[in-house]
Motif scaffolding. Structure first.
Motif, short mmCIF file in Angstrom:
data_model
loop_
_atom_site.label_atom_id
_atom_site.label_comp_id
_atom_site.label_asym_id
_atom_site.label_seq_id
_atom_site.Cartn_x
_atom_site.Cartn_y
_atom_site.Cartn_z
N ILE A 60 -39.25 -27.33 -5.54
CA ILE A 60 -38.52 -28.30 -4.73
C ILE A 60 -37.63 -29.22 -5.56
CG2 ILE A 60 -40.23 -28.31 -2.88
CD1 ILE A 60 -41.11 -31.11 -3.97
N ALA A 61 -37.87 -29.30 -6.89
CA ALA A 61 -37.08 -30.25 -7.68
C ALA A 61 -37.15 -29.91 -9.16
CB ALA A 61 -37.57 -31.68 -7.45
N GLU A 75 -40.22 -28.74 -13.82
CA GLU A 75 -39.91 -28.35 -12.45
C GLU A 75 -41.13 -28.61 -11.58
OE1 GLU A 75 -38.09 -24.57 -11.94
OE2 GLU A 75 -36.84 -24.76 -13.72
N MET A 100 -33.04 -32.41 -6.24
CA MET A 100 -33.63 -31.42 -5.32
C MET A 100 -32.57 -31.02 -4.28
SD MET A 100 -36.06 -33.99 -3.11
CE MET A 100 -36.55 -34.89 -4.59
N GLN A 105 -27.56 -31.80 -2.22
CA GLN A 105 -28.53 -32.27 -3.20
C GLN A 105 -28.85 -33.74 -3.00
OE1 GLN A 105 -27.25 -31.69 -7.25
NE2 GLN A 105 -28.55 -29.90 -7.53
#
Length: 340
Positions: free
Chosen positions: A279-280, A255, A307, A207
């Motif tokens: 993606i995050a 998100e 992410m 991460q």
């Protein structure tokens, strides 16, 4: 004494040196500390001045003769040994000196760090083995949250709970406890979750989380930061969308999705045939989290995001199976030669 010197001189000249053993015997007999020639020098000390003058010259010549023969014989033996070794066949093909390359996850990690460093974010790190307070409680997780269950988290000890961290948010907590705002940092690292291994998930992954705490930080700052990151990583034409979400440690939460680069938005197993890939996760830092860390939420606000490096790498290099990163298949890994 002169006659004795001449006798030893004949022995020196006639001594045959054809091996290392013979060479050592020559040294011991004639030129070692207890050899014949040093013994003659000891005798010369007791001789008369007239005898010293006559014998001294002969003795020095004998010493030079013996030492010269020893040196020459030693060199000849060493040269013969080298000549006897197997010669190198210069007609053989050259063995290529292959240069290794970095793992694709490392390449992506360095690229992410580069992008955020240009925005003023520094690096922070923390332990992978963590306690419950830093991993859950300080992040506003309620006692009955599913992430605390054994099905989601690898626990090492109970009462007190010690576990493998499930996110790098524990570094955010430690940072806010140790440092007063303004804080602007990213936290890359390995995390662990008890998940079924598939093309999209693994029991360990990497991460990068980010934290920005200061006065008057708003959601617009978060949006523009992540928008800039996505464009830097995937190009100016990338499509981005924000979806409302929920996380215990942020409020409001969102998100971030980008259009799938593998199927170009047509639908595949990576994007679950939706054309979009998350993606995050992100949001404004929850006031309770700030209070837990001794920061006044009435004075300071902040945003956080996180992410998965594997997911970012999948989209960047269009890799369709997350498991490839940890299988150590050289055929896969050698494709990644340089930082993007």
């Amino acid at each position: 004494m002169e006659q004795k010197i001449k006798s030893i001189e004949e022995e020196v000249k006639s001594f045959s040196i054809v091996s290392n053993e013979a060479l050592e015997n020559f040294r011991l007999k004639f030129i070692s500390k207890k050899g014949l020639i040093p013994g003659l020098f000891d005798e010369l000390k007791q001789a008369s001045a007239e005898e010293k003058k006559a014998a001294g010259k002969l003795l020095n010549e004998l010493k030079q003769l013996a030492e010269g023969k020893f040196k020459t014989s030693k060199e000849d033996l060493e040269n013969n040994l080298q000549d006897s070794k197997e010669e190198i066949d210069l007609s053989l093909p050259v063995i290529p000196n292959k240069t290794g390359n970095q793992h694709p996850l490392s390449l992506t990690r360095y690229r992410i760090i580069e992008v955020f460093e240009k925005l003023g974010f520094n690096l922070a790190d923390g332990p992978e083995i963590e306690d419950d307070w830093h991993n859950f409680t300080a992040l506003n997780f309620p006692p009955n949250h599913p992430a605390r269950e054994m099905q989601d988290t690898f626990f090492i000890e109970k009462n007190p709970d010690i576990l493998l961290r499930t996110h790098t948010s524990n570094v955010q907590i430690r940072l806010m406890k140790q440092q007063k705002p303004p804080i602007r940092s990213i936290m890359p690292g390995r995390v662990y979750r008890n998940e079924a291994i598939s093309a999209r998930a693994h029991c360990f992954f990497h991460q990068v989380e980010g934290l920005y705490v200061d006065k008057n930080v708003g959601f617009a700052d978060l949006k523009q930061t992540l928008y800039h990151f996505a464009q830097e990583m995937y190009g100016k034409n990338i499509k981005i969308r924000y979806r409302p979400s929920f996380f215990p440690f942020t409020e409001p939460s969102a998100e971030i999705d980008i259009s799938c680069l593998i199927c170009k938005g047509k639908g595949c197993n990576i994007c679950k045939h939706s054309g979009w890939v998350e993606i995050a996760g992100s949001g404004m830092v929850h006031p309770n989290v700030l209070r837990q860390c001794g920061i006044d939420p009435e004075e300071y606000t902040g945003f956080a995001f996180g992410m998965g490096i594997e997911r970012v790498t999948q989209l960047l290099y269009q890799v369709n199976d997350l498991r490839l990163y940890s299988e150590n298949d050289i055929r896969f890994l050698k494709q990644f030669k340089k930082v993007i």
